[in-house]
Structure formats: structure tokens, C-alpha cells
Design a protein around this motif. Structure first.
Motif, PDB file in Angstrom:
ATOM      1  N   TRP A 189      41.518 -39.805 -23.295  1.00  0.00           N
ATOM      2  CA  TRP A 189      41.006 -39.888 -24.667  1.00  0.00           C
ATOM      3  C   TRP A 189      40.331 -38.433 -25.167  1.00  0.00           C
ATOM      4  N   ALA A 230      39.538 -49.131 -35.987  1.00  0.00           N
ATOM      5  CA  ALA A 230      38.612 -49.237 -34.800  1.00  0.00           C
ATOM      6  C   ALA A 230      39.240 -49.086 -33.752  1.00  0.00           C
ATOM      7  N   GLY A 231      38.793 -48.442 -32.743  1.00  0.00           N
ATOM      8  CA  GLY A 231      39.627 -48.375 -31.437  1.00  0.00           C
ATOM      9  C   GLY A 231      39.651 -49.736 -30.804  1.00  0.00           C
ATOM     10  N   GLU A 232      38.615 -50.569 -31.101  1.00  0.00           N
ATOM     11  CA  GLU A 232      38.584 -51.784 -30.388  1.00  0.00           C
ATOM     12  C   GLU A 232      39.849 -52.731 -30.926  1.00  0.00           C
ATOM     13  N   GLU A 240      43.454 -57.116 -20.633  1.00  0.00           N
ATOM     14  CA  GLU A 240      42.494 -55.996 -21.086  1.00  0.00           C
ATOM     15  C   GLU A 240      41.824 -55.615 -19.774  1.00  0.00           C
ATOM     16  N   ARG A 297      42.124 -51.727 -18.380  1.00  0.00           N
ATOM     17  CA  ARG A 297      40.772 -50.894 -18.209  1.00  0.00           C
ATOM     18  C   ARG A 297      40.308 -50.425 -16.871  1.00  0.00           C
ATOM     19  N   SER A 306      39.985 -47.313 -21.859  1.00  0.00           N
ATOM     20  CA  SER A 306      38.555 -47.389 -22.188  1.00  0.00           C
ATOM     21  C   SER A 306      37.943 -46.433 -23.271  1.00  0.00           C
ATOM     22  N   GLY A 307      38.590 -45.297 -23.251  1.00  0.00           N
ATOM     23  CA  GLY A 307      37.902 -44.402 -24.187  1.00  0.00           C
ATOM     24  C   GLY A 307      38.416 -44.595 -25.768  1.00  0.00           C
ATOM     25  N   LYS A 311      39.048 -48.013 -26.617  1.00  0.00           N
ATOM     26  CA  LYS A 311      38.228 -49.383 -26.649  1.00  0.00           C
ATOM     27  C   LYS A 311      37.049 -48.885 -27.499  1.00  0.00           C
ATOM     28  N   THR A 312      36.270 -47.879 -27.220  1.00  0.00           N
ATOM     29  CA  THR A 312      34.908 -47.709 -27.879  1.00  0.00           C
ATOM     30  C   THR A 312      35.008 -46.698 -28.739  1.00  0.00           C
ATOM     31  N   ALA A 313      36.102 -46.209 -29.116  1.00  0.00           N
ATOM     32  CA  ALA A 313      36.076 -45.093 -30.063  1.00  0.00           C
ATOM     33  C   ALA A 313      35.679 -45.592 -31.655  1.00  0.00           C
ATOM     34  N   THR A 314      35.050 -44.792 -32.271  1.00  0.00           N
ATOM     35  CA  THR A 314      34.552 -45.194 -33.626  1.00  0.00           C
ATOM     36  C   THR A 314      34.860 -43.894 -34.510  1.00  0.00           C
TER      37      THR A 314
END
Length: 241
Positions: free
Chosen positions: A82, A127-129, A156, A160, A177-178, A180-183
Motif C-alpha cells: 500500500w 473508506a479502505g475498510e 479477512e 491480512r 492491511s494497509g 483496510k486502515t486507509a482513510t
């Protein structure tokens, strides 16, 4: 009318070179576009190119970079993290070599904070999530056709830790993982538009087709023209304070 035509540029990354599509006269106002991510980029490619042509006719020089591991890139996506995409955009920005405004679409909004921009405009920012959930749902649907029935939670966890293969993309665990948490960045001047069917907060809502959800690439000329008009108005407002 097709001011400036379509040109191919390149930016250095990872010992090789990645492509940038440029549409518009070189001396026009620079605008960097960030496409949706992964398969959504393929589904919206025609829409984005036609929108760039429309913006070129309104006085913009538009740049659309390919990300490593996508489209015509020679880099295998399983080797891309990411953070690599953030680094690649910094290299693309240096190759363009001048200040620009920025327009991002869907997951592209998660990357627009990687570069400085005079203003940021977004369509249906995701959103990444949320994107990871959609990838998991796509994977589950494909697995059911093969007789596999893992739960979303189990998939999931595996994605991850071991990575995820979905829609022809082999994503490594760090990438998942990157993402998933990206905003999206909240810095600077930002305007967000969403389709009328999207309940998430937005500065304005517009009618249109969610092309990124289509099975095959397609176009929506009415939505494209609305996007062109809104970007032009937004950037004019930012330029005039």
C-alpha cells in the motif's frame, strides 16, 4: 474538440517506469486525476478518459497515472505494498513538475493525501475498510461457485495474514492491511460528491450510474458532463478565494 490530444508520459518507480495519460494543452491548468482502485479502475477507465477530454475543453491539462501493478504496469501486483502506491504518486507528481489541482474517484481518494495539491475534489470517496469488505464479498461469491464456504471473518483473517487473490489480483497481506486502515486526507480545500443512492455525507449529490459496480466497463455521458462542470466550478471558486 480534443485540445492537446492524448499523450503518454512516464514516471520512474522501482527501477522501471510507469505510465501517465495526459490530455489537454501543456500550458493549461494542471489537474491530476486518481482512478478508483483495482478492478474498479478498469470499469471506469472509459468514463475517466472521456471526462478528461471534457476537462481539456474547459482549459485543463489532465494527468492520469497508472499505479504499479495495475493496468499496463509490468510490476506484479503481489509485489506491491500500500505504501508503494503513495511513493509512486510522489514520483508521478515530480514527473509532472508543477502545482496542480486534484480529482479522485472512489478509492483514489485514499491516495490523494500522498501529494500536495491546490485543491481536492472527490466523487464517491470510499473508506479502505469498505473496499476490503467489498473484496471479501467478491471473493466469497467466487468461492461459492467452487464449492467453498468460508465466512467473511475467516477470509479477512486469512487475507491480512496470507494475502488475497480476487478478480485476478493477488494482493499481499501487507497491501490488504494497509488498505483496510486507509482513510482520506482532511487537509486543505476538499469537495466531495456522491450519487443520490449513496447515503454517506457529501457536499452535494448527483444523479448517475455507479459505473464502478458494473460487470463490464461502460460510460455515463450525463454524469461525466456533470463531473466536468462541478470540477470547473470548484476549482474556479478555490482560485478566487
Amino acid at each position: 474538440m480534443n485540445p492537446g490530444g492524448l499523450h503518454w508520459l512516464a514516471y520512474p518507480w522501482g527501477g522501471g517506469r510507469e505510465r501517465i495519460v495526459r490530455i489537454g494543452d501543456d500550458g493549461a491548468t494542471p489537474l491530476l486525476l486518481l482512478a478508483p482502485l483495482l478492478e474498479e479502475a478498469n470499469r471506469t477507465r472509459h468514463f475517466l478518459i472521456q471526462t478528461m477530454h471534457g476537462l481539456a475543453g474547459r482549459g485543463f491539462c489532465c494527468f492520469l497515472p497508472d499505479l504499479p501493478g495495475t493496468l499496463e504496469s509490468s510490476v506484479p501486483i503481489e509485489q506491491v505494498s500500500w505504501n508503494d502506491w503513495h511513493d509512486a504518486l510522489a514520483c508521478a507528481r515530480a514527473a509532472i513538475g508543477r502545482p496542480f489541482h486534484l480529482a479522485s474517484f472512489r478509492g483514489g481518494a485514499l491516495l490523494d493525501g500522498a501529494v500536495e495539491a491546490s485543491s481536492r475534489w472527490r466523487l464517491a470517496p470510499a473508506a479502505g475498510e469498505s473496499l476490503v469488505r467489498e473484496l471479501i464479498r467478491t471473493k466469497m461469491a467466487a468461492d461459492r461457485e467452487d464449492g467453498q464456504t468460508k465466512s467473511a471473518a475467516a477470509l479477512e483473517v486469512h487475507a491480512r495474514s496470507e494475502g488475497l487473490e480476487v478478480s485476478g489480483y493477488r494482493l499481499n497481506a501487507g497491501f490488504v492491511s494497509g488498505l483496510k486502515t486507509a482513510t482520506s486526507s482532511a487537509e486543505g480545500s476538499v469537495r466531495s460528491l456522491r450519487l443520490e443512492s449513496d447515503p454517506l455525507p457529501a457536499d452535494a449529490r448527483i444523479a448517475g450510474t455507479p459505473l464502478w459496480r458494473r460487470i463490464e466497463p461502460s460510460h455515463d455521458p450525463v454524469l461525466s458532463q456533470y463531473v466536468v462542470n462541478d470540477i470547473v466550478e470548484w476549482i474556479s471558486t478555490c482560485a478566487n478565494g
